[in-house]
Design an enzyme around this catalytic site. Structure first.
Site, PDB file in Angstrom:
ATOM      1  N   HIS A  56       0.848  -1.194   0.000  1.00 37.59           N
ATOM      2  CA  HIS A  56       0.000   0.000   0.000  1.00 37.59           C
ATOM      3  C   HIS A  56       0.882   1.241   0.000  1.00 37.59           C
ATOM      4  O   HIS A  56       2.090   1.151   0.152  1.00 37.59           O
ATOM      5  CB  HIS A  56      -0.994  -0.014   1.157  1.00 37.59           C
ATOM      6  CG  HIS A  56      -0.400   0.062   2.533  1.00 37.59           C
ATOM      7  ND1 HIS A  56       0.467  -0.893   3.037  1.00 37.59           N
ATOM      8  CD2 HIS A  56      -0.553   0.975   3.527  1.00 37.59           C
ATOM      9  CE1 HIS A  56       0.800  -0.574   4.274  1.00 37.59           C
ATOM     10  NE2 HIS A  56       0.216   0.564   4.599  1.00 37.59           N
ATOM     11  N   HIS A  58       1.328   3.944   1.929  1.00 33.68           N
ATOM     12  CA  HIS A  58       1.860   4.678   3.083  1.00 33.68           C
ATOM     13  C   HIS A  58       3.392   4.768   3.025  1.00 33.68           C
ATOM     14  O   HIS A  58       4.068   3.798   2.702  1.00 33.68           O
ATOM     15  CB  HIS A  58       1.411   4.027   4.397  1.00 33.68           C
ATOM     16  CG  HIS A  58      -0.031   4.295   4.715  1.00 33.68           C
ATOM     17  ND1 HIS A  58      -0.782   3.502   5.548  1.00 33.68           N
ATOM     18  CD2 HIS A  58      -0.856   5.298   4.305  1.00 33.68           C
ATOM     19  CE1 HIS A  58      -2.008   4.000   5.642  1.00 33.68           C
ATOM     20  NE2 HIS A  58      -2.079   5.091   4.897  1.00 33.68           N
ATOM     21  N   ASP A  60       5.787   4.686   5.131  1.00 34.52           N
ATOM     22  CA  ASP A  60       6.610   3.716   5.872  1.00 34.52           C
ATOM     23  C   ASP A  60       6.643   2.340   5.202  1.00 34.52           C
ATOM     24  O   ASP A  60       7.270   1.409   5.720  1.00 34.52           O
ATOM     25  CB  ASP A  60       6.164   3.618   7.343  1.00 34.52           C
ATOM     26  CG  ASP A  60       4.750   3.111   7.512  1.00 34.52           C
ATOM     27  OD1 ASP A  60       3.886   3.457   6.690  1.00 34.52           O
ATOM     28  OD2 ASP A  60       4.505   2.359   8.467  1.00 34.52           O
ATOM     29  N   HIS A  61       5.988   2.220   4.054  1.00 30.86           N
ATOM     30  CA  HIS A  61       6.062   0.988   3.265  1.00 30.86           C
ATOM     31  C   HIS A  61       6.581   1.229   1.853  1.00 30.86           C
ATOM     32  O   HIS A  61       6.779   0.277   1.110  1.00 30.86           O
ATOM     33  CB  HIS A  61       4.690   0.319   3.184  1.00 30.86           C
ATOM     34  CG  HIS A  61       4.192  -0.138   4.518  1.00 30.86           C
ATOM     35  ND1 HIS A  61       4.254  -1.444   4.937  1.00 30.86           N
ATOM     36  CD2 HIS A  61       3.674   0.570   5.561  1.00 30.86           C
ATOM     37  CE1 HIS A  61       3.781  -1.528   6.166  1.00 30.86           C
ATOM     38  NE2 HIS A  61       3.420  -0.325   6.574  1.00 30.86           N
ATOM     39  N   HIS A 114      -7.690  -0.503   5.079  1.00 35.83           N
ATOM     40  CA  HIS A 114      -6.631   0.296   5.722  1.00 35.83           C
ATOM     41  C   HIS A 114      -6.312   1.452   4.771  1.00 35.83           C
ATOM     42  O   HIS A 114      -6.295   2.614   5.176  1.00 35.83           O
ATOM     43  CB  HIS A 114      -5.407  -0.572   5.986  1.00 35.83           C
ATOM     44  CG  HIS A 114      -4.218   0.157   6.532  1.00 35.83           C
ATOM     45  ND1 HIS A 114      -4.203   0.710   7.791  1.00 35.83           N
ATOM     46  CD2 HIS A 114      -3.005   0.436   5.997  1.00 35.83           C
ATOM     47  CE1 HIS A 114      -3.027   1.298   8.001  1.00 35.83           C
ATOM     48  NE2 HIS A 114      -2.291   1.150   6.920  1.00 35.83           N
ATOM     49  N   ASP A 133      -0.302  -3.856   6.041  1.00 36.99           N
ATOM     50  CA  ASP A 133      -0.950  -3.340   7.248  1.00 36.99           C
ATOM     51  C   ASP A 133      -2.422  -3.738   7.341  1.00 36.99           C
ATOM     52  O   ASP A 133      -3.193  -3.084   8.062  1.00 36.99           O
ATOM     53  CB  ASP A 133      -0.855  -1.802   7.283  1.00 36.99           C
ATOM     54  CG  ASP A 133       0.532  -1.320   7.669  1.00 36.99           C
ATOM     55  OD1 ASP A 133       1.408  -2.157   7.931  1.00 36.99           O
ATOM     56  OD2 ASP A 133       0.725  -0.089   7.703  1.00 36.99           O
ATOM     57  N   HIS A 172       4.454  -4.831  10.386  1.00 37.38           N
ATOM     58  CA  HIS A 172       5.020  -4.236  11.605  1.00 37.38           C
ATOM     59  C   HIS A 172       5.201  -5.295  12.707  1.00 37.38           C
ATOM     60  O   HIS A 172       4.442  -6.259  12.770  1.00 37.38           O
ATOM     61  CB  HIS A 172       4.099  -3.137  12.171  1.00 37.38           C
ATOM     62  CG  HIS A 172       4.031  -1.901  11.346  1.00 37.38           C
ATOM     63  ND1 HIS A 172       4.889  -0.839  11.517  1.00 37.38           N
ATOM     64  CD2 HIS A 172       3.199  -1.541  10.327  1.00 37.38           C
ATOM     65  CE1 HIS A 172       4.584   0.118  10.661  1.00 37.38           C
ATOM     66  NE2 HIS A 172       3.558  -0.281   9.916  1.00 37.38           N
TER      67      HIS A 172
END
Ligand SMILES: [Zn+2]
Length: 252
Positions: A56, A58, A60-61, A114, A133, A172
């Site tokens: 996805h 975001h 942090d990915h 999400h 996530d 995570h």
């Protein structure tokens, strides 16, 4: 025919994965927010990176996608609806698409809520799924863009339909906190109690910088069977109950 799955700790609690076909050394990077640790692991393993997969959009990915794509000269795959917000995306994918990595195939599951462009990558030969996530070990991601109905469909219908022994690799290291919440939902569930004790013991050994974490400090991978037995979101009887639990977790 083996798929080697390297778990690379990134940021403060993220998992980046390097999956390598043992026969060809062809590899894919899954969910990369940092170039350094990923490039180091690629060099250590001798993998030949052929593509980048994002679950996805975001940051942090995905925020290292452009640097890694340039470094290895490879395409970046993400859901077709994220073409304008996924860093570096070159190839839009959707439910049912298949992506080849050496002698292995990643099958795309579309699992929104999400984010609306969230996908999972299923490796049937290796019996593994990368869930980003959406499905965490003993938990799930927040409902940022979709609703509880969509999340129920993703977790309790699509992912729950995968074979019990499939390994679950998520985005995570949240498992200990997730299990604490799971226990608050089902305090008498012996499998949750047992998993919580095991994870607490394992995580107590973790010290210092997450970037230096070894596999002995990681609770990932899980399995579909273990999630069905202990994940309070996968265990919700319907979408309304899943939504109620998600709201409780938001404030936990
Ligand atoms: Zn996310």
């Amino acid at each position: 025919m083996t798929l080697r799955i390297e778990r690379i700790p990134t940021l403060s609690d993220n998992y980046t994965y390097l999956v390598v076909c043992d026969e060809t050394s062809h590899a894919a990077i899954i969910d990369a927010p940092e170039e350094g640790p990923v490039a180091l692991r690629v060099a250590q393993t001798g993998a030949q990176v052929k593509l980048i997969l994002s679950t996805h959009h975001h940051p942090d990915h995905s925020m290292a996608n452009p640097e890694l794509a340039a470094r290895y000269g490879v395409p970046v795959y993400g859901h077709v609806s994220d073409a304008n917000r996924m860093p570096g995306q070159t190839n839009g994918i959707d439910e049912g698409d298949e992506i080849r990595i050496g002698n292995h195939v990643a099958r795309v599951l579309y699992i929104p809520s999400h984010t609306m462009g969230h996908v999972a990558y299923v490796f049937d030969q290796a019996r593994a799924v990368f869930t980003g996530d959406m499905l965490f070990a003993a938990g799930c991601g927040r409902l940022f863009e979709g609703n509880a109905e969509m999340m129920y469909d993703a977790l309790c219908r699509k992912l729950a339909a995968l074979p019990n022994d499939y390994l679950v690799y998520c985005g995570h290291e949240y498992t200990e906190n997730n299990l604490r919440f799971a226990l608050s939902v089902e305090p008498e569930n012996p499998e949750i109690k047992e998993r919580y004790e095991a994870v607490r013991e394992l995580r107590a050994r973790a010290a210092g910088d997450w970037h230096d974490a070894t596999p002995a400090e990681m609770t990932i991978p899980s399995t579909i069977a273990l999630e069905k037995a202990t994940n309070p979101f996968m265990r919700a009887e319907d979408a309304a109950e899943l939504g109620r639990r998600r709201t409780l977790k938001d404030n936990f």
